[in-house]
Design a protein around this motif. Structure first.
Motif, short mmCIF file in Angstrom:
data_model
loop_
_atom_site.label_atom_id
_atom_site.label_comp_id
_atom_site.label_asym_id
_atom_site.label_seq_id
_atom_site.Cartn_x
_atom_site.Cartn_y
_atom_site.Cartn_z
N ALA A 29 26.09 80.31 107.47
CA ALA A 29 24.82 79.86 108.06
C ALA A 29 25.04 79.50 109.52
CB ALA A 29 24.26 78.68 107.29
N ILE A 30 23.97 79.63 110.30
CA ILE A 30 23.98 79.24 111.70
C ILE A 30 22.79 78.32 111.94
CG2 ILE A 30 23.76 80.03 114.10
CD1 ILE A 30 25.12 82.61 113.32
N GLU A 31 23.03 77.21 112.63
CA GLU A 31 21.95 76.27 112.90
C GLU A 31 21.24 76.62 114.21
OE1 GLU A 31 21.24 74.29 110.51
OE2 GLU A 31 23.06 74.84 109.44
N GLU A 32 20.04 76.16 114.35
CA GLU A 32 19.25 76.46 115.54
C GLU A 32 19.94 75.91 116.79
OE1 GLU A 32 14.61 76.31 117.08
OE2 GLU A 32 15.21 75.14 115.32
N GLY A 33 20.05 76.74 117.81
CA GLY A 33 20.67 76.35 119.07
C GLY A 33 22.18 76.52 119.08
N GLU A 34 22.75 76.94 117.98
CA GLU A 34 24.20 77.10 117.88
C GLU A 34 24.64 78.45 118.44
OE1 GLU A 34 27.64 76.13 114.52
OE2 GLU A 34 25.70 76.90 113.86
N PHE A 35 25.82 78.49 119.03
CA PHE A 35 26.43 79.72 119.50
C PHE A 35 27.67 79.96 118.65
CE2 PHE A 35 26.76 82.59 123.32
CZ PHE A 35 27.82 83.35 122.86
N VAL A 36 27.65 81.05 117.86
CA VAL A 36 28.74 81.35 116.94
C VAL A 36 29.34 82.70 117.30
CG1 VAL A 36 29.34 81.83 114.52
CG2 VAL A 36 27.72 80.00 115.08
N SER A 37 30.66 82.80 117.23
CA SER A 37 31.35 84.07 117.49
C SER A 37 32.00 84.59 116.22
CB SER A 37 32.43 83.90 118.58
OG SER A 37 31.85 83.79 119.85
N LEU A 38 31.99 85.92 116.08
CA LEU A 38 32.70 86.60 115.00
C LEU A 38 33.93 87.27 115.58
CD1 LEU A 38 29.80 88.37 113.06
CD2 LEU A 38 31.08 86.35 112.31
N LEU A 39 35.08 86.91 115.06
CA LEU A 39 36.36 87.51 115.45
C LEU A 39 36.98 88.19 114.24
CD1 LEU A 39 38.32 84.86 117.58
CD2 LEU A 39 37.74 87.16 118.32
N GLY A 40 37.81 89.17 114.50
CA GLY A 40 38.51 89.80 113.39
C GLY A 40 39.13 91.11 113.80
N PRO A 41 40.04 91.65 112.97
CA PRO A 41 40.70 92.91 113.29
C PRO A 41 39.68 94.05 113.38
CG PRO A 41 41.75 91.80 111.42
CD PRO A 41 40.48 91.09 111.68
N SER A 42 40.05 95.11 114.07
CA SER A 42 39.19 96.29 114.16
C SER A 42 38.88 96.81 112.76
CB SER A 42 39.87 97.39 114.97
OG SER A 42 40.05 96.98 116.31
N CYS A 44 36.80 95.41 110.57
CA CYS A 44 36.53 94.38 109.56
C CYS A 44 35.03 94.19 109.30
CB CYS A 44 37.17 93.05 109.95
SG CYS A 44 36.39 92.23 111.35
N GLY A 45 34.20 94.96 109.97
CA GLY A 45 32.77 94.92 109.67
C GLY A 45 31.93 94.04 110.58
N LYS A 46 32.46 93.64 111.74
CA LYS A 46 31.73 92.74 112.63
C LYS A 46 30.42 93.37 113.13
CE LYS A 46 35.14 92.20 115.59
NZ LYS A 46 36.15 93.06 114.94
N SER A 47 30.51 94.58 113.67
CA SER A 47 29.31 95.24 114.20
C SER A 47 28.35 95.63 113.08
CB SER A 47 29.69 96.47 115.03
OG SER A 47 30.38 96.08 116.21
N THR A 48 28.92 96.02 111.94
CA THR A 48 28.08 96.33 110.77
C THR A 48 27.27 95.11 110.37
OG1 THR A 48 29.63 97.98 109.94
CG2 THR A 48 28.10 97.03 108.35
N LEU A 49 27.91 93.95 110.43
CA LEU A 49 27.24 92.71 110.07
C LEU A 49 26.06 92.43 111.02
CD1 LEU A 49 27.49 90.54 107.93
CD2 LEU A 49 28.96 89.26 109.47
N LEU A 50 26.24 92.67 112.32
CA LEU A 50 25.14 92.49 113.26
C LEU A 50 23.99 93.42 112.93
CD1 LEU A 50 26.40 91.87 116.91
CD2 LEU A 50 25.94 90.25 115.08
N SER A 51 24.31 94.67 112.58
CA SER A 51 23.27 95.64 112.23
C SER A 51 22.49 95.19 110.99
CB SER A 51 23.87 97.02 112.00
OG SER A 51 24.44 97.54 113.19
N PRO A 212 37.89 94.92 103.22
CA PRO A 212 36.51 94.56 103.49
C PRO A 212 36.40 93.18 104.13
CG PRO A 212 36.97 94.21 101.17
CD PRO A 212 38.20 94.86 101.76
N GLY A 213 35.49 93.04 105.06
CA GLY A 213 35.34 91.80 105.81
C GLY A 213 34.92 90.62 104.94
N LYS A 214 35.72 89.59 104.97
CA LYS A 214 35.42 88.31 104.32
C LYS A 214 35.75 87.20 105.31
CE LYS A 214 36.93 89.98 99.76
NZ LYS A 214 37.87 89.75 98.63
#
Length: 258
Positions: A29-42, A44-51, A212-214
């Protein structure tokens, strides 16, 4: 209920020969006004998650909700900023900034004025009538940010927006984006491969495991660092300590690390 909620997201890509799981049972979960980053190996599904969060891709399992509303398709509540600026080369900078508003039938006199004020705040007042090929990469990304913010989205999704820039421009743009998002009280989710960028800009960092990204681990950025501009944060001793901590954790996830 949190501002943004991911509930047990899993996603499988089907090919002619196999089914490949990109993301597995992922929740956060992300709270309102929060800035969260996703890091991980190539991979791992980061861009898929944004989509998936944006509604561009439907997850195989699970759901995404924004302010208690399930996301089923792309909408005006989210702004998406990518590595490439995707400005229309035949339109002026001003026209490019108005595109989202025009598509949403919200190009009112007030919205035009607000967008031009935002353009001015980015130091781009003198290039309103220029065309994209007349601008540097950093300036084009600033225009892309204005275009993204012009529609006043509730959530910003940032997919490695600084990765194609030279290092000096990248550092300057980090500060500018950080200040702009704080000023407008925006909630943001950043995908990046850059540990330093994640620490300098974020309130919290979510580290994903290889495919798979966890969620492998979540890091809270120390409060004093969160108060600093990204460039200033990079020069703080706490930055170096957190960099080493996250680097070791990320390195341990790489199956072929040496």
């Amino acid at each position: 209920m949190s501002f943004l909620q991911l509930n047990a997201i899993s996603h499988v890509y089907l090919t002619k020969s196999a089914a490949k799981e990109a993301i597995s049972n992922l929740s956060f979960a992300i709270e309102e006004g929060e800035f969260v980053s996703l890091l991980g190996p190539s991979g791992c599904g980061k861009s898929t998650l944004l989509s998936i969060i944006s509604g561009l891709v439907k997850p195989t399992e699970g759901s995404v909700s924004l302010q208690n509303e399930i996301i089923k398709s792309p909408g005006e509540r989210m702004g998406y900023m990518l590595q490439q600026d995707y400005l229309f080369p035949w339109k002026t900078i001003e026209e490019n900034c108005f595109i989202g508003l025009k598509l949403l039938n919200k190009l009112t006199a007030d919205k035009k004025e607000q967008t031009l004020e935002l353009l001015d705040s980015m130091g781009l007042s003198d290039v309103r009538s220029a065309y994209p090929d007349q601008l540097s990469g950093g300036m084009r990304q600033r225009v892309a940010l204005v275009r993204t913010l012009a529609t006043d989205p509730d959530l910003l999704l940032l997919d490695e927006p600084f990765s194609a820039l030279d290092y000096q421009t990248k550092l300057k743009l980090e500060d500018l984006v950080f200040k702009t998002l704080k000023k407008h009280r925006k909630t943001a989710l950043l995908v990046t491969h850059d540990i330093g960028e994640a620490i300098a800009m974020s309130d919290r960092i979510i580290l994903l495991s290889p495919r798979p990204g966890k969620i492998a681990r979540t890091f809270q950025v120390p409060a004093p660092l969160k108060e600093l501009l990204p460039f200033e944060a990079r020069n703080d001793s706490a930055f170096r300590e957190n960099f080493q901590l996250i680097w070791k954790e990320l390195d341990s996830l790489e199956p072929s690390s040496t």
